[in-house]
Enzyme design. Sequence first.
Site, PDB file in Angstrom:
ATOM      1  N   ASP A 121     -14.785  31.437   0.666  1.00 37.46           N
ATOM      2  CA  ASP A 121     -15.084  30.026   0.531  1.00 37.46           C
ATOM      3  C   ASP A 121     -13.942  29.451  -0.297  1.00 37.46           C
ATOM      4  O   ASP A 121     -13.187  30.186  -0.935  1.00 37.46           O
ATOM      5  CB  ASP A 121     -16.447  29.818  -0.139  1.00 37.46           C
TER       6      ASP A 121
HETATM    7  C1  GLC Z   1     -16.936  24.202   0.568  1.00 37.60           C
HETATM    8  C2  GLC Z   1     -18.136  24.812   1.226  1.00 37.60           C
HETATM    9  C3  GLC Z   1     -17.820  25.462   2.532  1.00 37.60           C
HETATM   10  C4  GLC Z   1     -16.731  24.681   3.244  1.00 37.60           C
HETATM   11  C5  GLC Z   1     -15.468  24.846   2.425  1.00 37.60           C
HETATM   12  C6  GLC Z   1     -14.313  24.028   3.016  1.00 37.60           C
HETATM   13  O1  GLC Z   1     -16.928  24.451  -0.809  1.00 37.60           O
HETATM   14  O2  GLC Z   1     -18.905  25.712   0.418  1.00 37.60           O
HETATM   15  O3  GLC Z   1     -19.030  25.489   3.299  1.00 37.60           O
HETATM   16  O4  GLC Z   1     -16.544  25.169   4.566  1.00 37.60           O
HETATM   17  O5  GLC Z   1     -15.639  24.511   1.069  1.00 37.60           O
HETATM   18  O6  GLC Z   1     -14.597  22.681   2.886  1.00 37.60           O
END
Ligand code: GLC
Length: 751
Positions: free
Chosen positions: A228
């Site tokens: 993430d």
């Molecule tokens: C965010 C989310 C994830 C997302 C990523 C990119 O923090 O937790 O679901 O795809 O960052 O935006």
Amino acid sequence: MTHPLIDQLTLEEKASLVSGATFWTTRAVERVGLEAATLTDGPHGVRMQTAGADQLGINDSHPATAFPTAAALGSTWDAELLEEIGRALGAESRRLNVDVLLGPGVNIKRSPLCGRNFEYFSEDPLIAGTLATAWVKGVQSQGVGASLKHYAANNQETDRMRISAEVDERTLREIYFPAFETTVKQAQPATLMCSYNRINGTYASQNHWLLTDVLRGDWGFEGYVMSDWGAVADPVAAVAAGLDLEMPSSGERGPKAIVQAVQAGTLDETVLDKAVSRILTTHDRLRAARSETGFEPQAHHELARRAAAAGSVLLKNQDGLLPLSPEEGGRIAVIGEFALTPRYQGAGSSHLNPTRLDDALTAIQAATSREVVFEAGFRLEDTDQEDADVLLAAAVEAAGEAEVVIAFLGLPDAEESEGFDRTHLALPASQLQLLQALRQTGTKIVVVLSNGSVVTLGEVNDAAAAVLEMWLGGQAGGSAAADILFGVTEPEGRLAETVPHRLQDTPAFVNWPGNEGKVVYGERVYVGYRWYDTTGQDVAYPFGHGLGYTTFSYSDATVTVADPTVAAAVVEVTVTNTGQRAGAEVVQVYVADPVSGVDRPQHELRAFAKVRLAAGDSQRVRLELDERAFAFWSSQGSSPGWRVEPGEFVVEIGASSRDLRHTESITLDVAVPPVELGAESTYEEWATHPQGQKVLQEFFDGLGEAGSLWRDPETAKLLGNMPMRSLLSFSGTTDIQGTISGLLERVAQAG
Ligand code: GLC
């Protein structure tokens, strides 16, 4: 398998490839003709930012269809529909040159307080896994990769980047893993996104057991794991654990640390090669499967409209108030700012720029020849008391002069979002105050709800004759509302998340959101209906509940076990539409294990099917229960795994978890895996073990008089629960460990 480019890449180039190039792209290596890939959100629509990257959807993005959010799609119980939406999302991703679409979110709804529940399907892993599998198949059919997320146990927003989810393995395996496991095994998502949090103390991004032993060892995952955004604490430990791509770019920090680790011998270069190979192989596979890049926005809008109705749950419909006649009848008072300003998507990384947006008021006015008046009734943001009073008075006056009120209530953006959790389950006070005032007018009330996660409905139920839960219904949700209200289509949804009476009744209540960096999953496997049904707790609306505009009967139900020594069964039932109009029904099959060596939930959803039937038509529905429908995860002994115990199981066929139309007891005579004997094994376990029994008998016989005591059945019963080490010390054995080792050797020889 090593990618052919690996041998042409320098160590520095390889180290750069396991870290992003920018916020949304992977690295290119022009020297060897390697292109970058573009990754972007999200699960409900493509958020391809036009300029300036941010994580939480603040900056503008190219227009894309805003489909209903996962909370609504989860309520469809319709895998075919999810695959159709996946294909549409894949086509839109292709048009915007997106290689990997960051979804679906399959985290289990452990508590209705979770700020991101709008982005997840259900409290039940079978629904989440079945629908996620369909979504992934649809997206990937277009040559666009999915990113199944957030792996794992990311069930709250509070302190999400540091907190440790303290979860026993059985609970992980039975509740928090299966949606990932099912989707990996049945759809092979191109990528998985690891979660921010720790699991039992170790960050998901550097958790070898999670990313390698379970994901690849147990489930056979073939793609690559990305983090993430910002979830990597230690780039070297992450690669070593099985994390293949750190996102977003960490500049030179990650690559530099990895080069140094390989050069210092603390990171094996073959591990780095594996990570790079997975990324390159996966992107090659996606490029080879790419579809054309065209799509028709209006067609996708109509799909979003159909999906919004399919996920809408009619919770209550007293005296058949709905559907309303579009021609017959007096004035309709549409009340509530949400009718004019739809709340149709969640805040945070999934937030996107819709191709168009339908509001319910306009759709209602277009759908009926009856007089329609509108009053906002409340503000979406805080306002002063005078303004609130004026809004309320105008709404009450409109209601008093109308034949029916349609009140659009729900949660404003400020109440729930990625990044923070809710602190209560109530609708805003201004809306409840309005509802009470509307109730005083005596005019019949229909409440239409827009909320990403469950709200408590006590006052709503008291005031409204009909309650329609539409969740966050996407850009076409307003039109879908009018379709349902006037009977153009049916509300086809069923609850994929229980609606409790009170927050205090929820299973995680005393273990939320954790203390001092840890959150204990103390309710274990008793999540959602598994808790409420096991504890016999009353709820506002049970898991699986939903009304339609027709009725269904269930008949000729059978549960067939072909071979009792094999844990499998076939469930068949005839469903008949006994009403006056076409409709949809979700047949649900639950399995209970009334007598078990471990505590188990009252029952668990093990199969379901959605059927659509014309008035008077019938369909024979057939559902298969495999071994896992009867199994629990055992962590006992040196070979933990899935266990099915012989004995009685109860198969329940129903229209909800609490509307069971047929129950049938079956008996499975599956083999009992022998207990693994050891020093801690009890006398009873030895005496009932196929080989242990004889070895024990010979041992006691060898003790002569001293052994006679143990041959007495009463003694055996009295001392059955004693570990052998205690028994041996009582019988005067001096070398207890040596004796037990000798006995175990003889058991092994006899085996
Ligand atoms: C965010 C989310 C994830 C997302 C990523 C990119 O923090 O937790 O679901 O795809 O960052 O935006």
